[in-house]
Design a protein around this motif. Structure first.
Motif, short mmCIF file in Angstrom:
data_model
loop_
_atom_site.label_atom_id
_atom_site.label_comp_id
_atom_site.label_asym_id
_atom_site.label_seq_id
_atom_site.Cartn_x
_atom_site.Cartn_y
_atom_site.Cartn_z
N HIS A 133 4.10 -0.83 12.81
CA HIS A 133 3.37 -1.55 11.75
C HIS A 133 3.90 -1.31 10.33
CE1 HIS A 133 1.16 2.22 11.06
NE2 HIS A 133 0.75 1.69 9.94
N ASP A 134 4.54 -0.15 10.10
CA ASP A 134 5.03 0.14 8.74
C ASP A 134 6.56 0.13 8.66
OD1 ASP A 134 2.64 0.31 7.35
OD2 ASP A 134 2.46 2.48 7.54
N ASP B 214 -4.99 2.75 11.02
CA ASP B 214 -3.95 3.11 10.05
C ASP B 214 -4.40 4.23 9.08
OD1 ASP B 214 -1.74 2.97 8.34
OD2 ASP B 214 -2.23 1.00 7.53
N HIS C 135 3.67 9.12 10.73
CA HIS C 135 2.46 8.30 10.57
C HIS C 135 2.46 7.14 11.58
CE1 HIS C 135 -0.43 5.49 8.97
NE2 HIS C 135 0.53 4.62 8.70
N HIS D 91 -2.56 -6.21 8.54
CA HIS D 91 -3.04 -4.84 8.27
C HIS D 91 -2.94 -4.47 6.79
CE1 HIS D 91 0.98 -2.89 8.01
NE2 HIS D 91 0.33 -1.86 7.52
FE LIG Z 1 0.39 2.56 8.08
#
Ligand SMILES: [Fe+2]
Length: 183
Positions: free
Chosen positions: A51-52, A109, A22, A89
């Motif tokens: 980002h994650d 996202d 992802h 986010h």
């Molecule tokens: Fe994400």
């Protein structure tokens, strides 16, 4: 930080392989958005890629997610604009989306989930045969990939992008890294 270093940091902190895919998909869409909007591809790609990074650490706790991640990327020496985009986010913190980078990460996202699901319902489970038009139809089916927040995807309008354009861009971006995504 180089992309290789970012990938090593992800390997050290993320065990869930689907989550890594992802993040790679988000990176690809962010790079394509940067190219489209005359922004810095490597900066936008890096924000998408990382980002994650805290999701495993936060055990999916949304009150933790993205705060820890923002701290982590700040400690890695990434720029304040990337740190802010990562913090913002996750809408749960109420951090406003300010820059184009913030807005891009926010809408890119959930698009990865919609496009991935669009590939997985095909007999071959591949992105190659997916068309932007089918993503557009699936977008309207609320029960399809229900976790892919439609309002969040539609916020691409804040970047001056039409939904159709965004689907085509996101799909092409993910198709370009389909091997890495296993799709
Ligand atoms: Fe994400």
């Amino acid at each position: 930080m180089t992309r290789e270093e970012a990938l090593r940091a992800i390997d050290a902190n993320v065990k869930n392989q689907n989550l890594i895919k992802h993040m790679l998909a988000t990176e690809a869409i962010m790079r394509a958005l940067a190219l489209k909007l005359n922004e810095d591809e490597s900066v936008w790609g890096m924000a998408g890629l990382l980002h994650d990074i805290d999701v495993d650490i936060c055990h999916d706790d949304m009150s933790c997610h993205s705060k820890i991640g923002a701290d982590m990327v700040a400690k890695m020496g990434l720029s304040p604009e990337i740190v802010h985009a990562i913090l913002a986010h996750n809408g749960a913190h109420g951090v406003p989306l300010e820059s184009s980078l913030d807005k891009a990460l926010y809408c890119a996202d959930p698009l990865t989930g919609l496009i991935t699901a669009g590939a997985l319902v095909r007999p071959d489970k591949k992105l190659a045969g997916v068309e932007a038009n089918s993503i557009r139809k699936r977008f309207k089916e609320k029960s399809f990939a229900a976790g892919a927040n439609r309002e969040q995807i539609a916020s691409c309008s804040s970047l001056g992008l039409e939904l159709e354009e965004f689907f085509a861009l996101g799909l092409a971006a993910m198709q370009s890294v389909s091997r890495d995504l296993g799709l």
